[in-house]
Write an enzyme that holds these catalytic residues in place. Structure first.
Site, mmCIF file in Angstrom:
data_model
loop_
_atom_site.group_PDB
_atom_site.id
_atom_site.type_symbol
_atom_site.label_atom_id
_atom_site.label_comp_id
_atom_site.label_asym_id
_atom_site.label_seq_id
_atom_site.Cartn_x
_atom_site.Cartn_y
_atom_site.Cartn_z
ATOM 1 N N ASP A 14 0.968 -1.185 -0.028
ATOM 2 C CA ASP A 14 -0.080 0.090 -0.194
ATOM 3 C C ASP A 14 1.048 1.248 0.001
ATOM 4 O O ASP A 14 1.288 1.382 1.069
ATOM 5 C CB ASP A 14 -1.024 -0.257 1.036
ATOM 6 N N ARG A 52 -4.238 9.662 3.849
ATOM 7 C CA ARG A 52 -2.804 9.189 4.626
ATOM 8 C C ARG A 52 -1.640 10.308 4.136
ATOM 9 O O ARG A 52 -1.308 11.168 4.642
ATOM 10 C CB ARG A 52 -2.140 7.852 5.161
ATOM 11 N N HIS A 82 -9.856 2.399 -0.167
ATOM 12 C CA HIS A 82 -9.372 3.627 0.057
ATOM 13 C C HIS A 82 -9.680 4.073 -1.130
ATOM 14 O O HIS A 82 -10.601 5.422 -1.428
ATOM 15 C CB HIS A 82 -8.114 3.961 0.166
#
Length: 311
Positions: A14, A52, A82
């Site tokens: 990720d 983020r 996401h």
């Protein structure tokens, strides 16, 4: 008789808006992998490109550029939970195939709407549950300490994605701000990817396996083919798609795959976990002080953005 060298497969964890880590990881992969192997590799990105970190826009620019820069590689871009929510906010998810409306996905979780501060701005009436949660504003902080997360703003930490496109968190202006090339990328993400012949080093030596790549994993106690069909069909009628969002239910390998030599590779979990043919490659989780990692097959070597390879 010469045997054909196994193809190199690279699975990248990720990224979460961390372009500097992605750039460093990519350079390290190029440095460590033999040039001919790198140039022809299958590269699977395991999802969660946004949120983020500060540079979602630049991350997607990087990913879009890869086919032109490395034309002999094969690139697979999985949708993470996401990315699914981001795409839904932009109106890019396919409509539910059963004819239902996206508002049907809200019902099961409606008691959480105020607590999680679901998005109520322009266009919310036609948004999937996860997209409303993604663009919303949490009324209080949630401490999901089991995942090492203290959420601020959106439950998805999506503010940085909005800001990377030059708009404030929760603004419908994001829809116009995202370039068409990025919308195409988000539309074309796959929910699952299968390979029929991938080699991996095991206790028995070099082993030929099938491979299934999916962001969170496959539910261990449910029928595999039914799950794969749901993912191939991109069934958006479901409020929480476990192979994209699940935790404990998708941690292991489904029982029916136990003896079928099938690698299941995922990101999502904020951990690096290698157990037989179950590979979870998300050492960073998108946080500042953790590395971005990739696994290289068949060797199972882990390469990180923090590695320092001498030339």
């Amino acid at each position: 008789m010469m045997t054909q060298k196994p193809r190199t497969v690279i699975c990248v964890g990720d990224i979460h808006g961390n372009i500097s880590k992605l750039n460093k990881l990519w350079l390290n992969l190029q440095s460590d992998i033999q040039n001919s192997d790198f140039s022809s590799a299958l590269v699977i990105f395991l999802g969660d490109y946004c949120d983020r970190g500060p540079e979602t826009r630049k991350v997607i620019d990087f990913l879009i550029s890869l086919p032109e820069k490395h034309p002999d590689q094969t690139h697979v871009f999985l949708a993470g939970n996401h990315d699914f929510a981001f795409a839904g906010f932009l109106g890019l998810l396919p409509r539910p195939s059963d004819g239902s409306e996206f508002k049907e996905t809200w019902k099961e979780y409606s008691k959480s709407e105020e607590r999680e501060g679901w998005y109520k701005g322009e266009g919310f009436e036609n948004m999937h549950l996860q997209s409303r949660r993604w663009a919303g504003k949490i009324r209080v902080q949630f401490d999901y300490s089991a995942y090492g997360v203290l959420y601020n703003g959106s439950i998805y930490d999506a503010a940085s994605t909005f800001e990377s496109y030059g708009v404030p968190h929760g603004s419908s202006d994001l829809i116009k701000a995202v370039p068409e090339s990025h919308k195409k990328f988000l539309t074309n993400m796959v929910w699952v990817h299968k390979e029929d012949d991938v080699c991996i080093e095991t206790e028995e030596g070099l082993t030929h396996c099938k491979l299934i790549a999916v962001h969170a994993g496959l539910e261990t106690k449910n029928n595999v083919e039914e799950q794969l069909k749901l993912l191939r069909d991109k069934d958006t009628s479901i409020p929480r798609i476990q192979p994209l969002t699940g935790r404990k239910t998708v941690w292991g390998i489904p029982q029916e795959l136990d003896d079928k030599k099938t690698i299941v590779v995922s990101g999502h979990h904020g951990k690096l976990h290698i157990d037989g043919l179950r590979l979870i490659i998300d050492e960073g989780g998108g946080y500042t002080d953790t590395p971005l990692a990739a696994i290289v097959l068949p060797s199972k070597k882990i390469i990180r953005d923090t590695d320092n390879f001498s030339n």
